[in-house]
Design a protein around this motif. Structure first.
Motif, PDB file in Angstrom:
ATOM      1  N   ARG A   1     -69.287 -26.805 -93.643  1.00  0.00           N
ATOM      2  CA  ARG A   1     -70.416 -27.517 -93.044  1.00  0.00           C
ATOM      3  C   ARG A   1     -71.504 -27.630 -94.108  1.00  0.00           C
ATOM      4  NH1 ARG A   1     -71.700 -24.744 -87.430  1.00  0.00           N
ATOM      5  NH2 ARG A   1     -71.003 -22.817 -88.375  1.00  0.00           N
ATOM      6  N   VAL A   2     -71.924 -28.823 -94.402  1.00  0.00           N
ATOM      7  CA  VAL A   2     -72.901 -29.040 -95.478  1.00  0.00           C
ATOM      8  C   VAL A   2     -73.986 -30.010 -95.002  1.00  0.00           C
ATOM      9  CG1 VAL A   2     -73.204 -29.747 -97.893  1.00  0.00           C
ATOM     10  CG2 VAL A   2     -71.027 -28.767 -97.166  1.00  0.00           C
ATOM     11  N   GLY A   3     -75.218 -29.734 -95.379  1.00  0.00           N
ATOM     12  CA  GLY A   3     -76.325 -30.632 -95.063  1.00  0.00           C
ATOM     13  C   GLY A   3     -77.058 -31.012 -96.341  1.00  0.00           C
TER      14      GLY A   3
ATOM     15  N   TRP B   1     -75.296 -35.180 -93.295  1.00  0.00           N
ATOM     16  CA  TRP B   1     -74.457 -33.998 -93.166  1.00  0.00           C
ATOM     17  C   TRP B   1     -72.990 -34.394 -93.136  1.00  0.00           C
ATOM     18  CZ3 TRP B   1     -76.838 -36.220 -88.992  1.00  0.00           C
ATOM     19  CH2 TRP B   1     -76.080 -36.415 -87.833  1.00  0.00           C
ATOM     20  N   HIS B   2     -72.147 -33.416 -93.344  1.00  0.00           N
ATOM     21  CA  HIS B   2     -70.714 -33.670 -93.417  1.00  0.00           C
ATOM     22  C   HIS B   2     -70.082 -33.494 -92.047  1.00  0.00           C
ATOM     23  CE1 HIS B   2     -66.765 -33.983 -95.059  1.00  0.00           C
ATOM     24  NE2 HIS B   2     -66.436 -32.749 -94.727  1.00  0.00           N
ATOM     25  N   ARG B   3     -69.311 -34.477 -91.636  1.00  0.00           N
ATOM     26  CA  ARG B   3     -68.750 -34.460 -90.269  1.00  0.00           C
ATOM     27  C   ARG B   3     -67.296 -34.026 -90.226  1.00  0.00           C
ATOM     28  NH1 ARG B   3     -72.718 -37.854 -91.024  1.00  0.00           N
ATOM     29  NH2 ARG B   3     -74.207 -38.339 -89.376  1.00  0.00           N
TER      30      ARG B   3
ATOM     31  N   ALA C   1     -67.548 -38.831 -95.182  1.00  0.00           N
ATOM     32  CA  ALA C   1     -68.447 -38.723 -96.346  1.00  0.00           C
ATOM     33  C   ALA C   1     -69.027 -37.317 -96.460  1.00  0.00           C
ATOM     34  CB  ALA C   1     -69.582 -39.721 -96.202  1.00  0.00           C
ATOM     35  N   HIS C   2     -69.151 -36.833 -97.675  1.00  0.00           N
ATOM     36  CA  HIS C   2     -69.833 -35.565 -97.893  1.00  0.00           C
ATOM     37  C   HIS C   2     -71.328 -35.756 -97.613  1.00  0.00           C
ATOM     38  CE1 HIS C   2     -66.612 -33.441-100.553  1.00  0.00           C
ATOM     39  NE2 HIS C   2     -66.122 -33.914 -99.411  1.00  0.00           N
ATOM     40  N   ALA C   3     -72.000 -34.628 -97.385  1.00  0.00           N
ATOM     41  CA  ALA C   3     -73.395 -34.675 -96.956  1.00  0.00           C
ATOM     42  C   ALA C   3     -74.268 -35.484 -97.925  1.00  0.00           C
ATOM     43  CB  ALA C   3     -73.930 -33.261 -96.840  1.00  0.00           C
ATOM     44  N   GLU C   4     -74.042 -35.286 -99.234  1.00  0.00           N
ATOM     45  CA  GLU C   4     -74.868 -35.969-100.233  1.00  0.00           C
ATOM     46  C   GLU C   4     -74.697 -37.484-100.124  1.00  0.00           C
ATOM     47  OE1 GLU C   4     -72.717 -33.535-100.546  1.00  0.00           O
ATOM     48  OE2 GLU C   4     -73.006 -32.322-102.338  1.00  0.00           O
ATOM     49  N   VAL C   5     -73.438 -37.899 -99.979  1.00  0.00           N
ATOM     50  CA  VAL C   5     -73.154 -39.335 -99.906  1.00  0.00           C
ATOM     51  C   VAL C   5     -73.675 -39.889 -98.580  1.00  0.00           C
ATOM     52  CG1 VAL C   5     -71.283 -41.029 -99.836  1.00  0.00           C
ATOM     53  CG2 VAL C   5     -71.216 -39.135-101.484  1.00  0.00           C
TER      54      VAL C   5
ATOM     55  N   THR D   1     -76.972 -27.802 -99.226  1.00  0.00           N
ATOM     56  CA  THR D   1     -76.654 -26.403 -98.913  1.00  0.00           C
ATOM     57  C   THR D   1     -75.506 -25.862 -99.766  1.00  0.00           C
ATOM     58  OG1 THR D   1     -75.304 -27.218 -97.082  1.00  0.00           O
ATOM     59  CG2 THR D   1     -77.536 -26.479 -96.546  1.00  0.00           C
ATOM     60  N   LEU D   2     -74.653 -26.758-100.286  1.00  0.00           N
ATOM     61  CA  LEU D   2     -73.535 -26.329-101.134  1.00  0.00           C
ATOM     62  C   LEU D   2     -73.588 -27.107-102.447  1.00  0.00           C
ATOM     63  CD1 LEU D   2     -70.897 -24.541-100.992  1.00  0.00           C
ATOM     64  CD2 LEU D   2     -69.695 -26.626-100.322  1.00  0.00           C
ATOM     65  N   GLU D   3     -73.182 -26.452-103.502  1.00  0.00           N
ATOM     66  CA  GLU D   3     -73.149 -27.135-104.810  1.00  0.00           C
ATOM     67  C   GLU D   3     -72.395 -28.465-104.676  1.00  0.00           C
ATOM     68  OE1 GLU D   3     -70.839 -24.948-107.606  1.00  0.00           O
ATOM     69  OE2 GLU D   3     -71.245 -26.317-109.268  1.00  0.00           O
ATOM     70  N   PRO D   4     -72.960 -29.559-105.167  1.00  0.00           N
ATOM     71  CA  PRO D   4     -72.259 -30.840-105.075  1.00  0.00           C
ATOM     72  C   PRO D   4     -70.866 -30.737-105.697  1.00  0.00           C
ATOM     73  CG  PRO D   4     -74.527 -31.188-105.727  1.00  0.00           C
ATOM     74  CD  PRO D   4     -74.304 -29.694-105.745  1.00  0.00           C
ATOM     75  N   CYS D   5     -69.900 -31.329-105.023  1.00  0.00           N
ATOM     76  CA  CYS D   5     -68.521 -31.174-105.499  1.00  0.00           C
ATOM     77  C   CYS D   5     -68.290 -32.030-106.739  1.00  0.00           C
ATOM     78  CB  CYS D   5     -67.528 -31.500-104.391  1.00  0.00           C
ATOM     79  SG  CYS D   5     -67.424 -33.259-104.039  1.00  0.00           S
ATOM     80  N   ASN D   6     -67.225 -31.679-107.439  1.00  0.00           N
ATOM     81  CA  ASN D   6     -67.012 -32.251-108.766  1.00  0.00           C
ATOM     82  C   ASN D   6     -65.645 -32.903-108.864  1.00  0.00           C
ATOM     83  OD1 ASN D   6     -68.089 -32.528-111.357  1.00  0.00           O
ATOM     84  ND2 ASN D   6     -66.816 -30.866-112.163  1.00  0.00           N
ATOM     85  N   HIS D   7     -65.046 -33.137-107.705  1.00  0.00           N
ATOM     86  CA  HIS D   7     -63.644 -33.546-107.743  1.00  0.00           C
ATOM     87  C   HIS D   7     -63.407 -34.776-106.872  1.00  0.00           C
ATOM     88  CE1 HIS D   7     -63.776 -32.064-103.759  1.00  0.00           C
ATOM     89  NE2 HIS D   7     -62.483 -32.040-103.574  1.00  0.00           N
ATOM     90  N   VAL D   8     -62.241 -35.349-107.072  1.00  0.00           N
ATOM     91  CA  VAL D   8     -61.809 -36.403-106.156  1.00  0.00           C
ATOM     92  C   VAL D   8     -60.825 -35.761-105.198  1.00  0.00           C
ATOM     93  CG1 VAL D   8     -60.660 -38.630-105.938  1.00  0.00           C
ATOM     94  CG2 VAL D   8     -62.088 -38.151-107.929  1.00  0.00           C
TER      95      VAL D   8
ATOM     96  N   HIS E   1     -60.922 -26.649-107.585  1.00  0.00           N
ATOM     97  CA  HIS E   1     -60.980 -28.043-108.043  1.00  0.00           C
ATOM     98  C   HIS E   1     -62.366 -28.641-107.862  1.00  0.00           C
ATOM     99  CE1 HIS E   1     -56.736 -27.627-108.273  1.00  0.00           C
ATOM    100  NE2 HIS E   1     -56.643 -27.396-106.969  1.00  0.00           N
ATOM    101  N   SER E   2     -63.041 -28.210-106.811  1.00  0.00           N
ATOM    102  CA  SER E   2     -64.313 -28.850-106.466  1.00  0.00           C
ATOM    103  C   SER E   2     -65.507 -28.264-107.218  1.00  0.00           C
ATOM    104  CB  SER E   2     -64.548 -28.729-104.961  1.00  0.00           C
ATOM    105  OG  SER E   2     -64.298 -27.399-104.548  1.00  0.00           O
ATOM    106  N   ALA E   3     -65.379 -27.034-107.761  1.00  0.00           N
ATOM    107  CA  ALA E   3     -66.504 -26.384-108.442  1.00  0.00           C
ATOM    108  C   ALA E   3     -66.870 -27.131-109.724  1.00  0.00           C
ATOM    109  CB  ALA E   3     -66.134 -24.946-108.760  1.00  0.00           C
TER     110      ALA E   3
ATOM    111  N   ASP F   1     -66.936 -17.773 -93.031  1.00  0.00           N
ATOM    112  CA  ASP F   1     -65.471 -17.906 -92.984  1.00  0.00           C
ATOM    113  C   ASP F   1     -64.968 -18.795 -94.112  1.00  0.00           C
ATOM    114  OD1 ASP F   1     -65.406 -16.370 -90.739  1.00  0.00           O
ATOM    115  OD2 ASP F   1     -65.214 -18.045 -89.340  1.00  0.00           O
ATOM    116  N   TRP F   2     -65.615 -19.937 -94.252  1.00  0.00           N
ATOM    117  CA  TRP F   2     -65.125 -20.906 -95.243  1.00  0.00           C
ATOM    118  C   TRP F   2     -65.241 -20.332 -96.658  1.00  0.00           C
ATOM    119  CZ3 TRP F   2     -66.938 -23.617 -99.443  1.00  0.00           C
ATOM    120  CH2 TRP F   2     -66.094 -24.631 -99.907  1.00  0.00           C
ATOM    121  N   LEU F   3     -66.369 -19.713 -96.963  1.00  0.00           N
ATOM    122  CA  LEU F   3     -66.558 -19.162 -98.308  1.00  0.00           C
ATOM    123  C   LEU F   3     -65.554 -18.043 -98.576  1.00  0.00           C
ATOM    124  CD1 LEU F   3     -70.460 -19.099 -98.580  1.00  0.00           C
ATOM    125  CD2 LEU F   3     -68.891 -20.475 -99.972  1.00  0.00           C
TER     126      LEU F   3
END
Ligand SMILES: Nc1nc(O)c(N)c(N[C@@H]2O[C@H](COP(=O)(O)O)[C@@H](O)[C@H]2O)n1
Length: 591
Positions: free
Chosen positions: A32-34, A49-51, A56-60, A79-86, A114-116, A144-146
């Protein structure tokens, strides 16, 4: 904009981003990301936010709300580091750079292999990046997710029901739900919040459980956990599980590590384990370094059999048992594995610091049971002065987070577990309570460091009034006895007190405090009578020392201290090993 103004605007925006994140689905493979986007002068210009996976991710989501070019020079709070992956979608770090974002503030790093790396991509593109803002809150939200992302296996929560006297089921095996409505609703809420729910094949055969998440009327909740059955025995034809809305996952159960990997592969990030009626959970936590286990507290125990030979005689209804040798960090916190950051208590618990100097005697004006919390409203005009949503106030020693306030009163939600651990379990309208706002940097430390985390409750054994002073003797639960020393500090109902005497009688341990007129008049301690219960918080320093002594000293202490009898150690290796190391103790029970 000054740095201070910017910091405040960004912290506020992160709080908002956290609220937005909570709108996302609590289960599933994605977190869950905002995200909130601030203009260069600190105004909110977009949020998102991410649904859930595939959307779409929260940033997008936030950027999509803006006209082209409108994000140039803006700050993204995520709330979470922007992802770096496709993955199912494109890399957020790149989307932010392309939109012209000048600064990114995030709470927690993305541990995904992959996403870090989004922060580095942003920095490389000249974006100013800051991390760690409201990190504890986000850690709690994404617990849980982390955990699953860091450990590559689902986070397991084990639940078993036990009565207040430590019993688990009726002697004739007939009792199915020994807990009350509140605990049952809590279990169904937990089921719905988990990706999957697991039982052994034996439990399926014996109990024929439905393993659905249901409301008070038995109707299915919207979110249903995937049922998982461990064991080789086939599901009986007419098993209730066959009607579960989600397809059951059947696993052999011989190799738990492999089974957990399989569950992770199938997208299960949180696993709720319901133990068989007649046993306390043992194999689960030990076999898998389970992070957490919990008890449900029923209102009555008639006709139930003891849950174990060792714990039946005097179980503590206040504890959060933990059967794993490496897991439970405190009554309210469950850790991942050694070397990992320990998630802090959930936000409702508060995690500020207090001094034990009561500011005001408050009065409870409303008690409102809700789904899984009790909302308590307290009249306290002094402590609500300037208070904001999210601030912490200690209520008779229990750190609570303000969720609502007006000029005279504030409201806070008390979780079931906090209720069970403290005298708030009997909170009622008109009850007087001791109030203290969280300490500010620069405050005088009039009492001692009080965390607002109750260790247990004691009972008033005797009140001996003097001419001006009163001496009050309290019972001391056995696990707390080693943590209380003569002339040491203890918080009783949130009041910082010096222990004036201690004793260990055959009936149990006790301690005494001498109360001066000011304390008698300005706190609830002035009205105590024999038999009254009080909240106890032992000195955090004593708890640290106990913890250190329980750990392998060679691992835990600096080398100068680690050698038995070494310089400054003051104890021998033999002293360091505690006589008893019950995993069910709330204090230092994290071995
Ligand atoms: N920064 C960020 N914002 C979001 O809104 C997110 N959902 C994520 N998720 C990260 O990306 C992974 C999923 O990617 P796809 O949805 O498959 O593209 C997820 O595992 C997180 O690491 N991050």
């Amino acid at each position: 904009m000054t740095t201070a103004t910017r910091t405040t605007a960004e912290a506020d925006a992160m709080r908002r981003a956290l609220e937005l994140a909570e709108r996302g689905p609590a289960t599933g493979v994605n977190p869950r990301v905002g995200c909130v986007i601030l203009s260069p002068d600190g105004e909110v210009i977009a949020d998102g936010w991410h649904r859930g996976a595939g959307t779409a991710h929260a940033e997008v989501d936030a950027l999509d709300a803006l006209d082209p070019g409108a994000a140039r020079g803006a700050t993204a709070i995520v709330t979470l580091e922007p992802c770096n992956h496709v993955g199912r979608t494109g890399p957020c770090a790149r989307a932010l750079v392309d939109a012209g974002i000048a600064r990114v503030v995030y709470a927690v790093a993305d541990p995904g292999p992959h996403s870090a790396g989004g922060a580095q991509t942003l920095r490389d593109a000249g974006v100013d990046v800051e991390s760690g803002v409201l990190a504890d809150e986000v850690e709690a939200l994404l617990e849980d997710w982390l955990f699953a992302a860091r450990e590559r296996r689902p986070r397991i929560t084990v639940k078993w029901a036990s009565s207040l006297d430590g019993r688990v089921a009726a002697a004739d095996g007939t009792s199915r739900w020994i807990t009350g409505d509140h605990a049952r609703a809590d279990v169904h809420r937990r089921r719905a919040a988990a990706d999957a729910i697991a039982v052994g094949a034996g439990t399926v055969l014996a109990d024929d459980p439905a393993l659905t998440a249901r409301d008070d009327h038995g109707a299915l909740l919207e979110d249903q956990p995937v049922p998982v059955v461990f064991g080789r025995r086939p599901l009986p034809e007419g098993a209730a599980l066959r009607s579960h809305p989600r397809e059951p996952i059947l696993l052999a159960g011989g190799d738990l590590g492999a089974d957990l990997e399989e569950l992770q592969r199938r997208g299960i990030r949180s696993l709720f384990v319901e133990e068989a009626r007649r046993s306390r959970p043992r194999s689960w936590p030990r076999a898998s370094s389970t992070n957490c286990s919990s008890t449900s507290l029923p209102p009555s125990s008639a006709g139930l059999e003891p849950r174990s030979a060792t714990s039946a005689s005097r179980p503590s209804p206040t504890r959060h048992d933990c059967a794993s040798p490496t897991s439970c960090a405190s009554a309210t916190t469950c850790s991942s594995s050694p070397g990992r950051r320990t998630p802090r208590p959930p936000p409702q618990e508060g995690r500020d610091m207090f001094t034990g100097i009561i500011e005001e005697l408050g009065r409870v004006t409303r008690v409102e049971p809700r789904a899984d919390v009790v909302r308590v409203t307290v009249h306290g005009p002094k402590v609500v002065d300037g208070v904001r949503h999210g601030d912490s106030i200690a209520v008779s020693g229990v750190c609570l987070t303000v969720v609502d306030s007006d000029a005279e009163s504030f409201s806070a939600d008390v979780m079931a577990q906090t209720l069970a651990m403290s005298t708030l379990d009997t909170v009622a309208i008109d009850r007087a309570v001791n109030l203290e706002r969280a300490a500010l940097v620069g405050d005088r430390l009039g009492g001692h460091i009080v965390q607002g985390h109750i260790d247990g409750t004691g009972e008033v054994l005797q009140v001996t009034p003097g001419e001006a002073w009163s001496v009050v003797r309290f019972s001391l639960p056995a696990p707390l006895a080693p943590l209380v020393v003569d002339k040491g500090s203890i918080a009783v109902d949130g009041v910082s007190l010096t222990v004036s005497a201690i004793g260990d009688d055959p009936d149990g341990s006790w301690f005494e405090v001498s109360l001066i007129p000011e304390t008698l008049a300005a706190t609830t301690l002035g009205t105590l009578e024999a038999g009254d219960r009080v909240n106890l918080e032992t000195d955090v320093l004593a708890r640290h020392v106990q913890r250190m002594l329980r750990l392998d000293t060679h691992r835990a202490l600096p080398s100068s201290l680690a050698e038995p009898g070494g310089p400054g150690s003051g104890f021998s290796a033999g002293d360091a090993a505690p006589a008893s190391d019950s995993a069910s103790t709330t204090i230092g029970g994290d071995r």
